[in-house]
Structures are given as structure tokens and as C-alpha cells.
Motif scaffolding. Structure first.
Motif: not given
Length: 218
Positions: A33-34, A40-41, A47-49, A85-87
Motif C-alpha cells: 500500500x505504501x 514506487x518511491x 500530496x500522495x494522500x 516519511x519512510x515506510x
């Protein structure tokens, strides 16, 4: 080489599982999901939300999104916010929305509850001054009540208004005449919500995933 990479990944996932309470399978699903959110980054930005339809009409959408970038929610005793943020940070914030793990002793359950309430408090303490206003508290109550399908929207608002007035009378009634009212502290917040079953009321749904189903037998 591939086997070595897989072993390293499993080790990393196990550390995350121990820290967050998610199972290894749930972590693999959340990682997919992340990656979907980030296209893919390796890092996620606000903005990804924007393309998450499940959050579009959520009344606290902005608070939920900001919670993912609030350093207070990463478990590192840091303050401020970040741009990406990272995973690991993503998973840590997501863990606040999952049900409490089963088979916890009383001390562990109390800590889990307090962590969830601290997370909820932080969402509304936007300026990180250690207090939230009465109006912000009213919105907290309304949001919690909205998770009860049997309570209509107008009823939830009326209850929230009454709760706000009750808190005002209690907290302000204990003040000295010359004392300046600065808002609800976290200690007040804990006492006010002591009878609310917060463990099952904090959840979000997006990307066809619902955190209420993410129970863990640990």
C-alpha cells in the motif's frame, strides 16, 4: 543474493512487527500500500494522500494526514514535522489506528490505551503547546461518537456540545479567580475520556484496507 535480501527483509519486518504489533503478513500488505501511495518511491509526501478517495469526505482528513508527518508520533521523543516519511514512520503511525493486541496484561493494556489517547491528543494539539481548546475537544468527542452507527449526526453534535460545556465547568471551576484559562491538558484529557472505549474507535480506511480488521494474536 536474492535469498540474502529476503532474509534481511524478513529480519527488518520482524523488528517492525515487534514494535508495532502488526503481523509479518500485515506488514507486507502495508508495504505494498505504501509503495502504491508513493508510486514506487521510498518516501511518502502529503500530496500522495490526495488521491485517497476514502479520506476525501472524512471530517478530520487534514488532521489524519498531518499525523503521518508529526514527529511526536514516531516514538522517538522528537517534536516538529517533516516533509516526507519512510515506510517505518508510516507503519508506526498506522499502528495507532489498529485494535489493541490480544493477551496483554493490565499494565500493557493501560500503556496501549494511553499511547492511543496521546496520539489523538496530538492530532488536535496542532501548535504543540500541551493543551487543546474547548472547541477542539468538542470536535474530538463528535469524531469519536461518529463511529457509533446508532448515533445520528445531530445527536452526536448535541452530545459533543454538552461535553464541551461540562469540561468547561469542571476545568474552569477549579481555577483561581486570577488564573488564566489555557485549555485542556493531556492529564485532563485522560480523565475526561476514561470511560470511552478508545481501543475500538480509532480506525481509518483507505486503499481497500480497514485497520479495524488488523487484529493480531500477539
Amino acid at each position: 543474493m536474492g535469498g540474502s535480501q529476503s532474509t534481511s527483509e524478513d529480519h527488518d519486518y520482524q523488528l517492525l512487527a515487534d514494535r508495532t504489533g502488526f503481523s509479518l503478513e500485515q506488514i507486507r500488505i502495508l508495504h505494498k500500500r505504501f509503495k502504491h501511495l508513493t508510486h514506487g518511491k521510498d518516501t511518502l509526501r502529503r500530496e500522495d494522500f490526495e488521491d485517497i478517495s476514502d479520506l476525501t469526505f472524512n471530517p478530520i482528513r487534514s488532521q489524519i494526514v498531518e499525523a503521518f508527518f508529526d514527529k511526536r508520533n514516531f516514538g522517538r521523543n522528537e517534536m516538529g514535522s517533516v516533509e516526507e516519511i519512510g515506510f517505518e514512520e508510516f507503519l508506526t503511525v498506522m499502528s495507532h489506528f489498529r485494535p489493541t493486541r490480544q493477551h496483554l496484561n493490565e499494565e500493557e493494556r493501560d500503556k496501549s490505551r494511553q499511547d492511543k489517547l496521546r496520539f489523538l491528543f496530538n492530532m488536535h494539539d496542532k501548535d504543540n503547546d500541551g493543551t487543546i481548546t474547548l472547541d477542539e475537544y468538542r470536535r474530538v468527542v463528535e469524531e469519536l461518537l461518529s463511529s457509533y452507527p446508532e448515533i445520528e449526526s445531530e445527536t452526536a453534535k448535541a452530545i459533543a456540545d454538552a461535553a464541551m460545556l461540562e469540561v468547561a465547568s469542571v476545568t474552569m471551576g477549579q481555577m483561581a479567580p486570577d488564573e488564566l484559562y489555557e485549555g485542556i491538558t493531556f492529564e485532563h484529557f485522560l480523565k475526561i475520556l476514561k470511560d470511552v472505549e478508545i481501543e475500538t474507535k480509532m480506525h481509518i480506511r483507505f486503499l481497500h484496507m480497514d485497520t479495524t480488521t488488523m487484529n493480531c494474536g500477539k
